[in-house]
Motif scaffolding. Structure first.
Motif, PDB file in Angstrom:
ATOM      1  N   LEU A  10       0.949  -1.113  -0.255  1.00 55.76           N
ATOM      2  CA  LEU A  10      -0.173  -0.079   0.028  1.00 55.76           C
ATOM      3  C   LEU A  10       0.911   1.308   0.007  1.00 55.76           C
ATOM      4  CD1 LEU A  10      -2.707  -0.943   2.617  1.00 55.76           C
ATOM      5  CD2 LEU A  10      -2.745  -0.946   0.259  1.00 55.76           C
ATOM      6  N   THR A  11       0.388   2.315  -0.703  1.00 57.82           N
ATOM      7  CA  THR A  11       1.144   3.620  -0.354  1.00 57.82           C
ATOM      8  C   THR A  11      -0.018   4.691  -0.439  1.00 57.82           C
ATOM      9  OG1 THR A  11       2.704   4.986  -1.786  1.00 57.82           O
ATOM     10  CG2 THR A  11       1.059   3.944  -2.998  1.00 57.82           C
ATOM     11  N   ALA A  12       0.346   5.927  -0.251  1.00 56.55           N
ATOM     12  CA  ALA A  12      -0.281   6.913  -0.102  1.00 56.55           C
ATOM     13  C   ALA A  12      -0.960   7.141  -1.183  1.00 56.55           C
ATOM     14  CB  ALA A  12       0.340   8.273   0.301  1.00 56.55           C
ATOM     15  N   CYS A  13      -2.370   7.619  -1.300  1.00 52.68           N
ATOM     16  CA  CYS A  13      -3.404   7.569  -2.264  1.00 52.68           C
ATOM     17  C   CYS A  13      -2.679   8.579  -3.432  1.00 52.68           C
ATOM     18  CB  CYS A  13      -4.925   8.101  -1.779  1.00 52.68           C
ATOM     19  SG  CYS A  13      -6.079   7.960  -3.268  1.00 52.68           S
ATOM     20  N   GLY A  14      -2.268   8.098  -4.557  1.00 56.16           N
ATOM     21  CA  GLY A  14      -1.870   8.965  -5.698  1.00 56.16           C
ATOM     22  C   GLY A  14      -0.310   8.757  -5.800  1.00 56.16           C
ATOM     23  N   GLY A  15       0.444   7.990  -4.741  1.00 54.54           N
ATOM     24  CA  GLY A  15       1.738   7.634  -4.866  1.00 54.54           C
ATOM     25  C   GLY A  15       2.446   8.962  -4.746  1.00 54.54           C
ATOM     26  N   GLU A  16       3.423   9.189  -5.795  1.00 57.68           N
ATOM     27  CA  GLU A  16       4.247  10.492  -5.812  1.00 57.68           C
ATOM     28  C   GLU A  16       3.474  11.798  -6.155  1.00 57.68           C
ATOM     29  OE1 GLU A  16       7.498   9.549  -8.451  1.00 57.68           O
ATOM     30  OE2 GLU A  16       8.449   7.986  -7.020  1.00 57.68           O
ATOM     31  N   LYS A  17       2.226  11.386  -6.748  1.00 55.84           N
ATOM     32  CA  LYS A  17       1.370  12.879  -7.223  1.00 55.84           C
ATOM     33  C   LYS A  17       1.074  13.505  -5.962  1.00 55.84           C
ATOM     34  CE  LYS A  17      -0.019  10.523 -11.528  1.00 55.84           C
ATOM     35  NZ  LYS A  17      -1.021  10.026 -12.167  1.00 55.84           N
ATOM     36  N   LYS A  18       0.888  12.771  -4.757  1.00 60.46           N
ATOM     37  CA  LYS A  18       0.332  13.466  -3.288  1.00 60.46           C
ATOM     38  C   LYS A  18      -0.821  14.139  -3.732  1.00 60.46           C
ATOM     39  CE  LYS A  18       5.236  13.788  -1.622  1.00 60.46           C
ATOM     40  NZ  LYS A  18       6.135  14.841  -1.115  1.00 60.46           N
ATOM     41  N   GLU A  26      -4.875   4.569   2.070  1.00 62.20           N
ATOM     42  CA  GLU A  26      -3.945   4.230   1.188  1.00 62.20           C
ATOM     43  C   GLU A  26      -4.138   3.289   0.039  1.00 62.20           C
ATOM     44  OE1 GLU A  26      -0.246   3.696   3.917  1.00 62.20           O
ATOM     45  OE2 GLU A  26      -1.513   2.334   4.329  1.00 62.20           O
ATOM     46  N   ALA A  27      -3.707   3.171  -0.996  1.00 63.24           N
ATOM     47  CA  ALA A  27      -4.161   2.528  -2.294  1.00 63.24           C
ATOM     48  C   ALA A  27      -3.137   1.420  -2.597  1.00 63.24           C
ATOM     49  CB  ALA A  27      -4.205   3.392  -3.683  1.00 63.24           C
ATOM     50  N   PRO A  28      -3.637   0.269  -3.276  1.00 60.02           N
ATOM     51  CA  PRO A  28      -2.463  -0.798  -3.454  1.00 60.02           C
ATOM     52  C   PRO A  28      -1.715  -0.241  -4.450  1.00 60.02           C
ATOM     53  CG  PRO A  28      -4.882  -1.337  -4.446  1.00 60.02           C
ATOM     54  CD  PRO A  28      -4.840   0.149  -3.559  1.00 60.02           C
ATOM     55  N   VAL A  29      -0.193  -0.917  -4.579  1.00 63.83           N
ATOM     56  CA  VAL A  29       0.616  -0.666  -5.716  1.00 63.83           C
ATOM     57  C   VAL A  29       0.381  -1.865  -6.629  1.00 63.83           C
ATOM     58  CG1 VAL A  29       2.855  -0.290  -6.009  1.00 63.83           C
ATOM     59  CG2 VAL A  29       2.139   0.636  -3.650  1.00 63.83           C
ATOM     60  N   TRP A  30      -0.557  -1.706  -7.427  1.00 61.17           N
ATOM     61  CA  TRP A  30      -0.642  -2.979  -8.320  1.00 61.17           C
ATOM     62  C   TRP A  30      -0.539  -2.197  -9.920  1.00 61.17           C
ATOM     63  CZ3 TRP A  30      -6.016  -4.764  -5.753  1.00 61.17           C
ATOM     64  CH2 TRP A  30      -5.667  -5.442  -4.749  1.00 61.17           C
ATOM     65  N   GLN A  31       0.473  -2.641 -10.550  1.00 60.94           N
ATOM     66  CA  GLN A  31       0.821  -2.221 -11.676  1.00 60.94           C
ATOM     67  C   GLN A  31       0.464  -3.001 -13.024  1.00 60.94           C
ATOM     68  OE1 GLN A  31       1.476   0.822 -12.199  1.00 60.94           O
ATOM     69  NE2 GLN A  31       1.718   1.304  -9.627  1.00 60.94           N
ATOM     70  N   GLN A  32       0.449  -4.387 -12.513  1.00 60.99           N
ATOM     71  CA  GLN A  32       0.164  -5.734 -13.503  1.00 60.99           C
ATOM     72  C   GLN A  32      -0.718  -6.453 -12.973  1.00 60.99           C
ATOM     73  OE1 GLN A  32       4.147  -6.975 -14.154  1.00 60.99           O
ATOM     74  NE2 GLN A  32       4.272  -5.857 -16.180  1.00 60.99           N
ATOM     75  N   PHE A  33      -1.544  -7.010 -14.181  1.00 56.55           N
ATOM     76  CA  PHE A  33      -2.697  -8.156 -13.662  1.00 56.55           C
ATOM     77  C   PHE A  33      -2.500  -9.225 -14.441  1.00 56.55           C
ATOM     78  CE2 PHE A  33      -4.133  -3.893 -11.926  1.00 56.55           C
ATOM     79  CZ  PHE A  33      -4.852  -4.291 -10.944  1.00 56.55           C
ATOM     80  N   ALA A  34      -2.787 -10.299 -13.956  1.00 60.04           N
ATOM     81  CA  ALA A  34      -2.845 -11.519 -14.633  1.00 60.04           C
ATOM     82  C   ALA A  34      -4.212 -11.642 -15.218  1.00 60.04           C
ATOM     83  CB  ALA A  34      -2.533 -12.892 -13.927  1.00 60.04           C
ATOM     84  N   HIS A  35      -4.304 -11.959 -16.475  1.00 61.59           N
ATOM     85  CA  HIS A  35      -5.607 -12.048 -17.147  1.00 61.59           C
ATOM     86  C   HIS A  35      -5.540 -13.506 -17.721  1.00 61.59           C
ATOM     87  CE1 HIS A  35      -8.482 -10.936 -20.677  1.00 61.59           C
ATOM     88  NE2 HIS A  35      -8.984 -11.397 -19.719  1.00 61.59           N
ATOM     89  N   PRO A  36      -6.669 -14.427 -17.043  1.00 64.12           N
ATOM     90  CA  PRO A  36      -6.548 -15.739 -17.857  1.00 64.12           C
ATOM     91  C   PRO A  36      -6.930 -15.844 -19.339  1.00 64.12           C
ATOM     92  CG  PRO A  36      -7.407 -15.848 -15.490  1.00 64.12           C
ATOM     93  CD  PRO A  36      -7.234 -14.353 -15.880  1.00 64.12           C
ATOM     94  N   LYS A  37      -6.442 -16.490 -19.994  1.00 65.05           N
ATOM     95  CA  LYS A  37      -6.697 -16.719 -21.401  1.00 65.05           C
ATOM     96  C   LYS A  37      -7.745 -17.476 -21.890  1.00 65.05           C
ATOM     97  CE  LYS A  37      -1.722 -16.501 -22.931  1.00 65.05           C
ATOM     98  NZ  LYS A  37      -0.821 -17.361 -23.485  1.00 65.05           N
ATOM     99  N   GLY A  38      -8.477 -18.543 -20.818  1.00 62.56           N
ATOM    100  CA  GLY A  38      -9.523 -19.310 -21.028  1.00 62.56           C
ATOM    101  C   GLY A  38     -10.208 -19.517 -19.854  1.00 62.56           C
ATOM    102  N   GLU A  39     -11.013 -20.791 -19.911  1.00 65.83           N
ATOM    103  CA  GLU A  39     -12.008 -20.876 -18.616  1.00 65.83           C
ATOM    104  C   GLU A  39     -11.286 -22.156 -17.739  1.00 65.83           C
ATOM    105  OE1 GLU A  39     -15.031 -19.813 -18.253  1.00 65.83           O
ATOM    106  OE2 GLU A  39     -14.406 -18.204 -20.030  1.00 65.83           O
ATOM    107  N   ASN A  40     -11.854 -21.987 -16.506  1.00 63.64           N
ATOM    108  CA  ASN A  40     -11.451 -22.913 -15.497  1.00 63.64           C
ATOM    109  C   ASN A  40      -9.754 -23.057 -15.200  1.00 63.64           C
ATOM    110  OD1 ASN A  40     -14.060 -23.909 -15.395  1.00 63.64           O
ATOM    111  ND2 ASN A  40     -13.790 -25.173 -17.126  1.00 63.64           N
TER     112      ASN A  40
END
Length: 408
Positions: A10-18, A26-40
């Motif tokens: 977590l980081t302060a909301c907006g990060g370096e933008k303050k 605080e907001a999560p520091v998530w920059q990338q996400f895993a997107h499944p290609k299919g089902e199950n």
């Protein structure tokens, strides 16, 4: 499933933008996400296809008030509950926390059910990034979701996000959130009910519900509503005046919340709506959050530094809050060597009462620890912490206000 301390980041909301942060969150520091290609697509407990799989367990019931759990396949579900694999699919995404060999380490969360860290095979996922949000983009996405999200652009409450939407069961609902650049973070508030009124200006008042608990009612004029679906209306939040927003903000905000709902816009998954994720407090932070919500204790220090505290953070197993004779207390179970104890923390006087040892015994063929009312017993994991409190007459019934957890 016992909650664990998760490395959300977590980081302060907006990060370096303050950015201006009226909710002080605080907001999560998530920059990338895993997107499944299919089902199950299977979610594993470790970076190994031979490790246990994530599963979903449901209580057998006919009504809407059913209980659910997420658990791993090497954990036992309550007696009689159904169990199915909780698999990933291409209409969902998972924040990436790291990599390990051929796997992505991901964050998996469900509303009110908790969150876990798991692993997804890299070959079965694409890596995607969130889109940076703007007030105009938030407004356009909200319209497609039968909701209204309005971000205040100036003044004391700049970046506060007001959201009104059509709830699944309760009609119009209202949320307070924070604009954090690449995401929106919503926090729990006191209950709000929105009524359509013949008045042209909204009126905010309180009423007593559920045995004296307060509910805030917002009466809105017809000119402040928009029709979201046939016969259903939602508050157009941008039509509230500054004074009305401030009055509502001060009325329903809470001193501390235990869950945050985080909205990211991931058009690779769905161009028409946000993706929703949930962050839960655990460990000592959860106890402190509960204490902040207790009357007359708005800024508690770390309770383990309180004079007379009989345990260390690593020795605490679980707790719940309650009131007795007008006093606000926190009941804590902890371990010292091979012995288990309970102790009351007086939230008003910020002091600990004398601890009591738990008596070891056997009930329903299980090793249990008793203290206080005889109708309750505790089951305690001897490795890794964790605690459950159950009704002695029904081994499968877990008291709802207990907070089982693992401590690190």
């Amino acid at each position: 499933m016992a909650a664990a301390l998760l490395c959300v980041g977590l980081t302060a909301c907006g990060g370096e933008k303050k950015l201006n942060n009226p909710l002080n969150i605080e907001a999560p520091v998530w920059q990338q996400f895993a997107h499944p290609k299919g089902e199950n697509v299977i979610i594993y407990k470790n970076a190994d296809t031979n490790s246990s799989r994530l599963q979903f367990s449901a209580e057998p019931c006919d009504g809407d008030a059913c209980d659910f759990k997420i658990l791993w396949s090497d954990e036992k579900a309550p007696s009689g509950w159904s169990v199915d694999d909780e698999t990933a699919n291409n209409y969902s995404a998972y924040p990436i926390l790291g990599e390990e060999g051929d796997f992505y380490k991901v964050y998996v969360s469900r509303e009110w059910l908790g969150a876990v860290e798991g692993y997804i095979k890299k070959a079965e996922c694409d890596v995607i990034k969130p889109v940076e949000l703007t007030p105009a983009l938030v407004d356009s996405i909200g319209k497609t979701e039968c909701r209204r999200d309005y971000i205040i652009s100036e003044g004391k409450l700049e970046n506060l996000c007001l959201s009104s939407y059509l709830g699944e069961y309760d009609g119009m609902e209202f949320e307070l959130g924070q604009f954090c650049g690449n995401c929106l973070v919503f926090v729990e508030t006191k209950p709000v009910m929105i009524n359509a009124s013949t008045e042209n200006e909204p009126i905010i008042y309180t009423q007593s519900v559920n045995e004296g608990n307060e509910e805030f009612v917002l009466n809105c004029g017809q000119n402040q509503l928009f029709q979201s679906t046939e016969g259903n209306y939602v508050l157009d939040t941008k039509k509230l005046s500054d004074d009305q927003v401030l009055s509502l903000f001060e009325s329903i905000r809470m001193k501390s919340t235990e869950m945050k709902e985080v909205l990211f816009y991931l058009p690779d998954v769905n161009k028409e709506c946000f993706q929703h994720f949930y962050i839960y407090l655990t460990g000592i932070e959860l106890i402190q959050a509960r204490l902040r919500a207790v009357e007359n204790l708005s800024n508690p220090s770390d309770i383990t530094s309180t004079s007379g505290c009989p345990f260390n953070v690593g020795d605490a197993l679980g707790y719940w809050t309650y009131k007795s004779g007008g006093e606000s207390l926190v009941f804590i179970i902890y371990r010292k060597g091979q012995q288990y104890f309970d102790v009351d923390f007086d939230a008003y006087n910020k002091s600990f009462r004398a601890p009591h040892p738990l008596r070891k015994g056997t009930t329903h063929g299980m090793e249990v620890f008793r203290c206080g009312e005889e109708r309750y017993y505790y089951q305690i994991k001897t490795e890794g912490g964790g605690l459950a409190i159950r009704d002695i007459g029904d081994p499968d019934f877990v008291v709802d206000n207990m907070s089982p957890m693992e401590w690190k």
